[in-house]
Motif scaffolding. Structure first.
Motif, PDB file in Angstrom:
ATOM      1  N   TYR A  59       0.853  -1.191   0.000  1.00 35.95           N
ATOM      2  CA  TYR A  59       0.000   0.000   0.000  1.00 35.95           C
ATOM      3  C   TYR A  59       0.886   1.237   0.000  1.00 35.95           C
ATOM      4  CZ  TYR A  59      -3.749  -3.169   1.319  1.00 35.95           C
ATOM      5  OH  TYR A  59      -4.657  -4.194   1.326  1.00 35.95           O
ATOM      6  N   TYR A  60       0.372   2.286  -0.600  1.00 43.73           N
ATOM      7  CA  TYR A  60       1.141   3.516  -0.725  1.00 43.73           C
ATOM      8  C   TYR A  60       0.278   4.726  -0.396  1.00 43.73           C
ATOM      9  CZ  TYR A  60       4.333   0.534  -3.327  1.00 43.73           C
ATOM     10  OH  TYR A  60       5.196  -0.467  -3.694  1.00 43.73           O
ATOM     11  N   ALA A  61       0.938   5.732   0.148  1.00 43.06           N
ATOM     12  CA  ALA A  61       0.286   7.030   0.272  1.00 43.06           C
ATOM     13  C   ALA A  61       0.061   7.593  -1.127  1.00 43.06           C
ATOM     14  CB  ALA A  61       1.166   7.968   1.089  1.00 43.06           C
ATOM     15  N   GLU A  62      -1.000   8.344  -1.281  1.00 42.81           N
ATOM     16  CA  GLU A  62      -1.310   8.906  -2.592  1.00 42.81           C
ATOM     17  C   GLU A  62      -0.172   9.782  -3.108  1.00 42.81           C
ATOM     18  OE1 GLU A  62      -4.526   6.903  -3.543  1.00 42.81           O
ATOM     19  OE2 GLU A  62      -3.749   8.522  -4.795  1.00 42.81           O
ATOM     20  N   SER A  63       0.510  10.438  -2.192  1.00 44.92           N
ATOM     21  CA  SER A  63       1.564  11.380  -2.589  1.00 44.92           C
ATOM     22  C   SER A  63       2.777  10.696  -3.212  1.00 44.92           C
ATOM     23  CB  SER A  63       2.010  12.198  -1.375  1.00 44.92           C
ATOM     24  OG  SER A  63       2.499  11.346  -0.353  1.00 44.92           O
ATOM     25  N   VAL A  64       2.929   9.386  -2.999  1.00 48.34           N
ATOM     26  CA  VAL A  64       4.107   8.686  -3.533  1.00 48.34           C
ATOM     27  C   VAL A  64       3.732   7.595  -4.528  1.00 48.34           C
ATOM     28  CG1 VAL A  64       5.321   9.125  -1.368  1.00 48.34           C
ATOM     29  CG2 VAL A  64       4.262   6.882  -1.750  1.00 48.34           C
ATOM     30  N   LYS A  65       2.452   7.350  -4.686  1.00 48.68           N
ATOM     31  CA  LYS A  65       2.011   6.271  -5.575  1.00 48.68           C
ATOM     32  C   LYS A  65       2.521   6.511  -6.989  1.00 48.68           C
ATOM     33  CE  LYS A  65      -1.919   4.736  -4.347  1.00 48.68           C
ATOM     34  NZ  LYS A  65      -3.386   4.551  -4.127  1.00 48.68           N
ATOM     35  N   GLY A  66       3.095   5.477  -7.586  1.00 52.09           N
ATOM     36  CA  GLY A  66       3.636   5.584  -8.929  1.00 52.09           C
ATOM     37  C   GLY A  66       5.090   6.021  -8.973  1.00 52.09           C
ATOM     38  N   ARG A  67       5.599   6.500  -7.850  1.00 54.02           N
ATOM     39  CA  ARG A  67       7.002   6.945  -7.782  1.00 54.02           C
ATOM     40  C   ARG A  67       7.833   6.075  -6.852  1.00 54.02           C
ATOM     41  NH1 ARG A  67       8.215  11.710  -5.616  1.00 54.02           N
ATOM     42  NH2 ARG A  67       6.393  11.784  -4.229  1.00 54.02           N
ATOM     43  N   PHE A  68       7.240   5.586  -5.777  1.00 58.76           N
ATOM     44  CA  PHE A  68       7.948   4.782  -4.791  1.00 58.76           C
ATOM     45  C   PHE A  68       7.496   3.325  -4.898  1.00 58.76           C
ATOM     46  CE2 PHE A  68       8.755   8.264  -1.341  1.00 58.76           C
ATOM     47  CZ  PHE A  68       9.305   9.081  -2.314  1.00 58.76           C
ATOM     48  N   THR A  69       8.415   2.406  -4.585  1.00 56.48           N
ATOM     49  CA  THR A  69       8.100   0.987  -4.560  1.00 56.48           C
ATOM     50  C   THR A  69       8.691   0.362  -3.313  1.00 56.48           C
ATOM     51  OG1 THR A  69       8.140   0.871  -6.985  1.00 56.48           O
ATOM     52  CG2 THR A  69       8.269  -1.212  -5.781  1.00 56.48           C
ATOM     53  N   ILE A  70       7.848  -0.308  -2.546  1.00 54.96           N
ATOM     54  CA  ILE A  70       8.314  -1.034  -1.369  1.00 54.96           C
ATOM     55  C   ILE A  70       8.479  -2.504  -1.735  1.00 54.96           C
ATOM     56  CG2 ILE A  70       5.972  -1.450  -0.494  1.00 54.96           C
ATOM     57  CD1 ILE A  70       7.113  -1.104   2.359  1.00 54.96           C
ATOM     58  N   SER A  71       9.514  -3.120  -1.205  1.00 52.79           N
ATOM     59  CA  SER A  71       9.741  -4.543  -1.439  1.00 52.79           C
ATOM     60  C   SER A  71      10.455  -5.118  -0.222  1.00 52.79           C
ATOM     61  CB  SER A  71      10.567  -4.767  -2.709  1.00 52.79           C
ATOM     62  OG  SER A  71      11.845  -4.166  -2.587  1.00 52.79           O
ATOM     63  N   ARG A  72      10.508  -6.433  -0.165  1.00 59.00           N
ATOM     64  CA  ARG A  72      11.186  -7.076   0.963  1.00 59.00           C
ATOM     65  C   ARG A  72      11.870  -8.352   0.498  1.00 59.00           C
ATOM     66  NH1 ARG A  72       6.910  -8.002   5.414  1.00 59.00           N
ATOM     67  NH2 ARG A  72       8.632  -9.131   6.466  1.00 59.00           N
ATOM     68  N   ASP A  73      12.937  -8.689   1.197  1.00 59.91           N
ATOM     69  CA  ASP A  73      13.657  -9.935   0.966  1.00 59.91           C
ATOM     70  C   ASP A  73      13.698 -10.658   2.304  1.00 59.91           C
ATOM     71  OD1 ASP A  73      15.483 -11.992   0.587  1.00 59.91           O
ATOM     72  OD2 ASP A  73      16.757 -10.804  -0.725  1.00 59.91           O
ATOM     73  N   ASN A  74      12.813 -11.613   2.476  1.00 61.52           N
ATOM     74  CA  ASN A  74      12.720 -12.294   3.773  1.00 61.52           C
ATOM     75  C   ASN A  74      13.954 -13.135   4.074  1.00 61.52           C
ATOM     76  OD1 ASN A  74      10.283 -11.112   4.369  1.00 61.52           O
ATOM     77  ND2 ASN A  74       9.054 -12.870   3.713  1.00 61.52           N
ATOM     78  N   ALA A  75      14.662 -13.534   3.060  1.00 64.84           N
ATOM     79  CA  ALA A  75      15.901 -14.298   3.282  1.00 64.84           C
ATOM     80  C   ALA A  75      17.002 -13.410   3.864  1.00 64.84           C
ATOM     81  CB  ALA A  75      16.369 -14.926   1.976  1.00 64.84           C
ATOM     82  N   LYS A  76      16.909 -12.119   3.581  1.00 73.33           N
ATOM     83  CA  LYS A  76      17.912 -11.171   4.075  1.00 73.33           C
ATOM     84  C   LYS A  76      17.392 -10.311   5.227  1.00 73.33           C
ATOM     85  CE  LYS A  76      20.391 -10.775  -0.320  1.00 73.33           C
ATOM     86  NZ  LYS A  76      20.890  -9.850  -1.370  1.00 73.33           N
TER      87      LYS A  76
END
Length: 124
Positions: A59-76
């Motif tokens: 989920y993203y705030a409207e102010s950053v949608k389309g510009r920011f991307t969150i991701s995760r690496d559970n192995a790290k």
């Protein structure tokens, strides 16, 4: 003891990119949602992005949608925030947070551990 350590902040020109990282330790990282929040000078902390335990929902705030991307690496045990097309209004201290549940949420009250923050400054 749960620890969250952010890195990757810095000074960048408007239109540029930065990638924030948050390394977690002290709990089963893959069992909990993770979030990014930010606080600009004189303003309250605000939600930026969140990701579920598996990475399947974000989920993203409207102010950053389309510009920011969150991701995760559970192995790290690491969560990332890729920030593109940065604007001066993105200038803030960015905090990562570990959720109380596996499910992503924009409510800061749903997070029980916080990092110390990393400064992001975007010049015009």
């Amino acid at each position: 003891q749960v620890q969250l350590v952010e890195s990757g902040g810095g000074l960048v020109q408007a239109g540029g990119s930065l990638r924030l990282s948050c390394a977690a330790s002290g709990r089963t990282f893959s069992s909990y949602a993770m979030g990014w929040f930010r606080q600009a000078p004189g303003k309250e902390r605000e939600f930026v992005a969140a990701i579920s335990w598996s990475g399947g929902r974000s989920y993203y705030a409207e102010s950053v949608k389309g510009r920011f991307t969150i991701s995760r690496d559970n192995a790290k045990n690491t969560v990332y925030l890729q920030m593109n097309s940065l604007k001066p209004e993105d200038t803030a201290v960015y905090f990562c947070a570990s959720g109380r549940t596996p499910y992503s949420d924009s409510d800061a009250g749903k997070y029980d551990y916080w990092g110390q923050g990393t400064q992001v400054t975007v010049s015009s």
